[in-house]
Scaffold this motif. Structure first.
Motif, PDB file in Angstrom:
ATOM      1  N   ARG A 340       0.969  -1.257   0.101  1.00 13.83           N
ATOM      2  CA  ARG A 340       0.755   0.036   0.207  1.00 13.83           C
ATOM      3  C   ARG A 340       1.292   1.436   0.032  1.00 13.83           C
ATOM      4  O   ARG A 340       1.645   1.406   0.622  1.00 13.83           O
ATOM      5  CB  ARG A 340      -0.975   0.139   1.086  1.00 13.83           C
ATOM      6  CG  ARG A 340      -1.547  -1.025   0.844  1.00 13.83           C
ATOM      7  CD  ARG A 340      -2.600  -1.146   2.756  1.00 13.83           C
ATOM      8  NE  ARG A 340      -1.629  -1.024   3.777  1.00 13.83           N
ATOM      9  CZ  ARG A 340      -1.750  -1.746   4.554  1.00 13.83           C
ATOM     10  NH1 ARG A 340      -1.480  -2.894   4.451  1.00 13.83           N
ATOM     11  NH2 ARG A 340      -0.850  -1.459   5.616  1.00 13.83           N
ATOM     12  N   ALA A 589      -8.402   3.186  -4.497  1.00 13.44           N
ATOM     13  CA  ALA A 589      -7.239   2.264  -3.997  1.00 13.44           C
ATOM     14  C   ALA A 589      -8.317   0.997  -3.499  1.00 13.44           C
ATOM     15  O   ALA A 589      -7.768  -0.136  -3.059  1.00 13.44           O
ATOM     16  CB  ALA A 589      -7.460   3.270  -3.125  1.00 13.44           C
ATOM     17  N   ARG A 593      -8.045  -3.016  -3.972  1.00  6.59           N
ATOM     18  CA  ARG A 593      -7.162  -4.051  -2.706  1.00  6.59           C
ATOM     19  C   ARG A 593      -8.398  -4.700  -3.094  1.00  6.59           C
ATOM     20  O   ARG A 593      -8.322  -5.952  -2.883  1.00  6.59           O
ATOM     21  CB  ARG A 593      -7.489  -3.001  -1.831  1.00  6.59           C
ATOM     22  CG  ARG A 593      -6.282  -1.872  -1.410  1.00  6.59           C
ATOM     23  CD  ARG A 593      -6.648  -0.875  -0.085  1.00  6.59           C
ATOM     24  NE  ARG A 593      -6.233  -2.339   0.420  1.00  6.59           N
ATOM     25  CZ  ARG A 593      -6.189  -3.009   2.472  1.00  6.59           C
ATOM     26  NH1 ARG A 593      -7.034  -1.286   2.595  1.00  6.59           N
ATOM     27  NH2 ARG A 593      -5.940  -3.422   2.967  1.00  6.59           N
ATOM     28  N   HIS A 605       0.046   4.864  -4.654  1.00  4.94           N
ATOM     29  CA  HIS A 605      -0.867   6.570  -5.051  1.00  4.94           C
ATOM     30  C   HIS A 605       0.261   7.491  -5.707  1.00  4.94           C
ATOM     31  O   HIS A 605       1.644   8.002  -4.788  1.00  4.94           O
ATOM     32  CB  HIS A 605      -1.369   7.126  -3.526  1.00  4.94           C
ATOM     33  CG  HIS A 605      -2.004   8.465  -3.510  1.00  4.94           C
ATOM     34  ND1 HIS A 605      -0.806   9.255  -2.668  1.00  4.94           N
ATOM     35  CD2 HIS A 605      -2.749   9.022  -4.263  1.00  4.94           C
ATOM     36  CE1 HIS A 605      -1.630  10.423  -2.830  1.00  4.94           C
ATOM     37  NE2 HIS A 605      -2.682  10.332  -3.997  1.00  4.94           N
ATOM     38  N   LEU A 633      -7.027   8.529   1.521  1.00  8.45           N
ATOM     39  CA  LEU A 633      -6.121   7.607   1.873  1.00  8.45           C
ATOM     40  C   LEU A 633      -6.395   6.408   2.934  1.00  8.45           C
ATOM     41  O   LEU A 633      -6.046   4.743   3.124  1.00  8.45           O
ATOM     42  CB  LEU A 633      -4.644   7.661   0.850  1.00  8.45           C
ATOM     43  CG  LEU A 633      -3.754   7.092   0.682  1.00  8.45           C
ATOM     44  CD1 LEU A 633      -3.998   6.579  -0.794  1.00  8.45           C
ATOM     45  CD2 LEU A 633      -2.064   8.098   1.063  1.00  8.45           C
ATOM     46  N   TYR A 637      -6.412   2.430   2.655  1.00 10.50           N
ATOM     47  CA  TYR A 637      -5.246   1.592   2.924  1.00 10.50           C
ATOM     48  C   TYR A 637      -5.271   1.141   4.296  1.00 10.50           C
ATOM     49  O   TYR A 637      -3.883   0.699   5.171  1.00 10.50           O
ATOM     50  CB  TYR A 637      -4.058   2.783   3.065  1.00 10.50           C
ATOM     51  CG  TYR A 637      -3.057   3.078   1.208  1.00 10.50           C
ATOM     52  CD1 TYR A 637      -4.373   2.624   0.290  1.00 10.50           C
ATOM     53  CD2 TYR A 637      -1.824   3.603   1.799  1.00 10.50           C
ATOM     54  CE1 TYR A 637      -3.768   2.861  -1.038  1.00 10.50           C
ATOM     55  CE2 TYR A 637      -2.163   3.337  -0.396  1.00 10.50           C
ATOM     56  CZ  TYR A 637      -2.623   2.890  -0.979  1.00 10.50           C
ATOM     57  OH  TYR A 637      -1.957   3.740  -2.229  1.00 10.50           O
TER      58      TYR A 637
END
Length: 742
Positions: A340, A589, A593, A605, A633, A637
């Motif tokens: 990540r 994101a 994932r 990112h 984020l 994450y």
């Protein structure tokens, strides 16, 4: 559900708490024989018609003072080209067998060095540490003169396609002053003696560099530490070399190896020694959250019958990094880890970044659940690598090649030389797990054919291959020959729309994705004010956007591709811009994932912080104020993520849409008897709520269920989801806003 709302506050309280203790950065040398030459030096413009005799002039009392170390621009000197530096220092009287050395930790870009009117060395490249012998020229009282040249690239419209300076983002990039494509794209030059300078005295020999990397051919319990030394000696001689491997930040056994070695006379050009240091069950280095960051101090001592000749040390850690050839997943010490990541450029002027500045940024990254950093198209200050080792943050290290360069074989060889410097000087850091050679090389970036009339399919292909060959010689890391445009998922900014991120990915590595966002008004007014704060139209040709574009803002992408609306005032524009960035980051994101190892294994990112007073892709502005994108984020994450998948693209009142609920666990331990909870509200009315028992296994992702939801009005739908462990504690919380069309 009220208890869940209270419990989730433990992970919603996201205060950016900076660690108060200053970071400890290990210098390569700590010896009475080493003298720091930092301070106020004298400087003088060396561009024509300035005479070369500046180096010989004894009276420099009228020269300007400038701090060393520092980039000249960040110290208030807006300069391009040649600048002469002068300082004076004293040395003890040298013995017959003594060697005196000058050590420069970083000079941007070309350096020619004189001591007492005698030329003693030269160097090219901005990021390397380099040493030069001054034994013959040294006196008790010394005058040091350094000619530093950080020039403009070749003038003309195509300078950016045929660059000759290996400086990556520091002389050509979207995020530097002037931007990538304007005539001002080389403004605010990064030149100067930006890192420390020191003198060093040794006897008979000097150790210039130590590289220590593990060889795992005997397994994780019995690695061999491969040690490679760069040294210089004043004559052929036999010496005893003592290697000590000492725990640096933990309590444990030390290791020792003695060897008699023969040194070759070479006072000016470094020679190389290698040694294999077998270890028995050493402590391993682990990423943050997965284990301890066990670090060792490797000391190297040269001695003879008269005693110590020279000593130096480097800090290192023992970790294995492997990439699976089939699914392209990355494993650390035998454990698969989903990456990540974020891209990072701390500043266009490395000399302005103190260890505390890097520390602040890395803490903010860790608090955003980032476990890896792509050091984007540059080599950073050494403090970044020391801190990443200490804090357990993984590093993807780019070589500073960005877009197009001189296509000659001579340039490719110079790039290969500098790439070898990078791997030898930074290769002892366990945090660096990947070398990458060239960001968007022109032979891969077909968009360049529309910008450069002399673009051709094979340009710079030999350069990319030559650098990659050098990087691949380090078997202890992953080598990524180049960062391809195919890995850069710019849907919703340079092409397509943000919902395209919901489509299946085609790459195991996604090394860029994101969108621009304005900083808050207080920050923005620091560099854009008055009538410039509100251009008349959204047409990118409007003269009002000229100063915005200089500060990296992209009106075409903002208004025409992303379709961010300006509204009626600057506050509305800021809110719309920030909301767009945040929503794209969360959407992208989470999508990637959910595609963990099918095929996505590493996600980076773009980018973490703005590098100067600018408007770009950072989720943290240049004053380090977080934007909403930072918190998006952070949510997306989370190691344990209750991901929300909007299966329906367009929500309309009265029409049923679908939402998928997922449970993702990047941690290396199971959560048996866990549960997934959800609430879906519109205008305070509960559309759906419930819970589902799950067994959340280590390093896994699973779709738990799919819900059908019918909006009652055109008001925003809020989806909230939580994962609770077997004790009822919230270990992951997520929210998503769904816009409903009128």
């Amino acid at each position: 559900m009220n208890n869940i709302r209270r419990l989730r506050q433990s992970i919603l309280t996201l205060g950016l708490i900076l660690l108060l203790a200053p970071p400890v950065v290990i210098a390569q040398r700590q010896s009475a024989a080493t003298q720091d030459l930092s301070g106020q030096w004298r400087v003088q413009n060396g561009n024509p018609p300035a005479p070369e005799a500046w180096r010989d002039t004894l009276d420099d009392s009228l020269w300007q003072q400038l701090k060393v170390p520092a980039n000249w621009y960040s110290e208030g000197l807006d300069h391009q080209g040649v600048l002469w530096y002068r300082t004076r220092f004293t040395l003890p009287i040298l013995g017959a067998d003594d060697m005196a050395t000058l050590i420069f930790d970083g000079v941007d870009y070309q350096a020619d060095i004189w001591l007492n009117n005698q030329q003693v060395g030269q160097h090219q490249g901005y990021f390397q540490r380099f040493s030069t012998d001054i034994t013959d020229a040294a006196r008790k009282d010394n005058l040091l003169a350094v000619r530093v040249d950080s020039p403009y690239e070749i003038p003309g419209k195509v300078w950016s396609f045929h660059k000759q300076l290996i400086k990556g983002v520091f002389n050509h990039h979207d995020t530097r002053p002037g931007g990538a494509w304007s005539d001002h794209g080389q403004d605010a030059n990064s030149g100067g003696i930006w890192a420390a300078v020191a003198s060093h005295i040794s006897r008979g020999a000097v150790i210039d560099n130590i590289l220590a990397v593990p060889d795992w051919s005997r397994g994780l319990q019995y690695p061999i530490l491969q040690v490679s030394l760069d040294y210089r000696a004043n004559r052929n001689r036999s010496v005893e070399m003592l290697l000590k491997l000492i725990p640096d930040n933990f309590i444990g056994p030390s290791y020792q190896l003695k060897q008699n070695v023969s040194l070759v006379a070479s006072p000016r050009n470094a020679q190389r020694l290698t040694a294999n240091f077998p270890l028995d069950n050493p402590a391993l280095w682990w990423p943050s959250g997965q284990g301890k960051q066990n670090l060792y101090r490797l000391e190297v001592h040269f001695s003879d019958g008269l005693g110590t000749m020279d000593t130096a040390h480097v800090r290192t850690g023992l970790r294995q990094i492997v990439i699976d050839s089939q699914e392209q997943s990355w494993s650390i010490n035998g454990k698969r880890l989903f990456i990540r990541g974020t891209n990072y450029i701390g500043s266009p002027w490395l000399g302005s970044l103190r260890p505390a500045d890097y520390h602040r940024d890395l803490v903010m990254m860790q608090q955003a659940n980032v476990n890896a950093i792509r050091v984007h198209a540059h080599v950073a200050g050494r403090a970044l690598y020391d801190l990443a080792d200490e804090m357990g943050i993984l590093l993807w290290q780019d070589f500073p090649l960005q877009w197009g360069y001189d296509d000659s074989a001579t340039f490719a060889e110079e790039a290969a030389r500098q790439a070898a410097d990078m791997t030898r000087q930074f290769g002892s850091h366990p945090a660096i797990i990947l070398w990458s050679g060239h960001n968007e090389p022109p032979w891969d970036a077909t968009w360049m054919q529309y910008r450069y009339p002399d673009w051709r399919p094979g340009i710079n292909r030999a350069l990319t291959a030559r650098v990659a060959k050098v990087l691949s010689q380090d078997a202890s890391r992953i080598t990524h020959a180049y960062s391809s445009t195919g890995e850069h998922y710019w849907q919703g900014w340079y092409s397509g729309q943000k919902s395209d991120h919901l489509k299946p990915a085609t790459n195991a590595i996604i090394s860029e994705f994101g969108a621009q966002a304005l900083p808050d008004l207080t920050t923005l007014k620091n560099f854009i004010s008055g009538t410039d704060l509100w251009p008349k139209t959204t047409d990118k040709k409007d003269e009002g956007w000229r100063i915005w574009a200089y500060h990296n803002f992209q009106p075409h992408e903002t208004f025409e591709l992303a379709k961010v609306t300006r509204g009626t005032d600057i506050n509305t524009f800021i809110a719309n811009s920030q909301q767009y960035q945040a929503s794209l980051i969360q959407l992208a994101a989470e999508s990637y994932r959910r595609q963990r190892y099918q095929p996505v294994a590493a996600l980076f990112h773009f980018m973490f912080t703005e590098t100067w007073p600018s408007i770009n892709w950072g989720v943290v502005d240049y004053l380090r104020h977080p934007k909403p994108g930072y918190f998006a984020l952070q949510r997306a994450y989370q190691p344990v993520l209750p991901s929300i998948e909007p299966k329906t693209a367009t929500w309309v009142p009265g029409l049923t849409g679908r939402i998928g609920l997922w449970a993702i666990n990047d941690n290396w331990h199971d959560y048996p008897q866990a549960s997934l909870h959800w609430e879906i509200l519109q205008s305070g009315v509960m559309l759906s709520e419930g819970a589902q028992d799950i067994n959340l296994m280590a390093d896994s992702g699973q779709k738990v269920m799919e819900l059908q939801i019918t909006p009652r009005s055109d008001q925003t739908i809020t989806v909230m989801s939580d994962i609770l462990n077997h004790r009822g504690e919230v270990i992951g919380h997520n929210e998503l806003q769904l816009q409903v069309q009128p």
